[in-house]
Design an enzyme around this catalytic site. Structure first.
Site, PDB file in Angstrom:
ATOM      1  CE1 TYR A   1      -3.982  -2.054   0.397  1.00 29.79           C
ATOM      2  CE2 TYR A   1      -2.746  -3.179   2.114  1.00 29.79           C
ATOM      3  CZ  TYR A   1      -3.827  -3.122   1.261  1.00 29.79           C
ATOM      4  OH  TYR A   1      -4.756  -4.126   1.260  1.00 29.79           O
TER       5      TYR A   1
ATOM      6  CG  HIS B   1      -6.873   5.197   0.917  1.00 27.40           C
ATOM      7  ND1 HIS B   1      -7.588   6.371   1.027  1.00 27.40           N
ATOM      8  CD2 HIS B   1      -7.664   4.243   1.494  1.00 27.40           C
ATOM      9  CE1 HIS B   1      -8.745   6.143   1.638  1.00 27.40           C
ATOM     10  NE2 HIS B   1      -8.810   4.865   1.934  1.00 27.40           N
TER      11      HIS B   1
END
EC number: 3.1.1.29
Length: 198
Positions: free
Chosen positions: A18, A23
């Site tokens: 990630y 995000h």
């Protein structure tokens, strides 16, 4: 007169898969702030977060990157705010904002979650909406059904450059916020314009 900020929070998802996703813009901003001020973050098992501390003059700032997933970010924030007795209005949360384009960041005080799961959980866990926010523009895919894939995807090279340059300015605006106050920091950040390169 500076604005009291006692807890700086960056929102994102933990793990290498990630790390470069949109995000995680809140993580990127806090990483930039820590790099500039030579702050080391260390794991804290009680709050399930990476935490650090920056002391300069009258400022005593705790820094936190929650290591739960985004929709459980509130646990770390509430745990540290309770432990250090930090009121909501002295917390600043940095996070990705779909409603702002890459290259734009804005300060905001209070308000609802605006559909952001990390903010939603912080409101739920702390019982307050009164914390300050630093919204980092990542743009919008233009279709609500594509939002999840978009925020968990990587920005294009040009978008990433715009976001990175803006994060550098936003990070410096936190210094302005603490030294000179809300109005001056807003003026600085909200008048920032990204350089367009062909």
């Amino acid at each position: 007169m500076g604005t009291e900020v006692k807890l700086l929070v960056g929102l994102g998802n933990p793990g290498p898969e990630y790390e470069r996703t949109r995000h995680n813009a809140g993580f990127w901003l806090v990483d930039d702030f820590c790099r500039r001020h030579a702050i080391t973050l260390s794991p804290d098992t009680k709050s399930k977060a990476l935490i650090g501390r920056w002391q300069q003059g009258a400022h005593d700032l705790r820094i936190v990157l929650p290591q739960n997933f985004m929709n459980r970010s509130g646990f770390s924030v509430a745990a540290l705010a309770n432990f250090y007795k930090i009121p909501a209005n002295e917390i600043l949360v940095a996070y990705d904002e779909l409603d702002l384009p890459p290259g734009v960041a804005k300060f905001k005080k209070g308000g609802g979650a605006g559909g952001h799961n990390g903010i939603k959980d912080i409101i739920a866990q702390t019982g307050s909406q009164d914390f300050m926010r630093l919204r980092i523009g990542i743009g919008h895919p233009g279709d609500k059904t594509k939002v999840t894939g978009f925020v968990l995807g990587k920005a294009s090279a040009n978008e990433q450059r715009l976001i990175d340059d803006c994060i550098d300015e936003a990070s410096r605006s936190i210094d302005t916020l603490m030294a000179e106050g809300w109005g001056t920091a807003l003026q600085r950040l909200h008048s920032y314009r990204p350089e367009q390169k062909g």
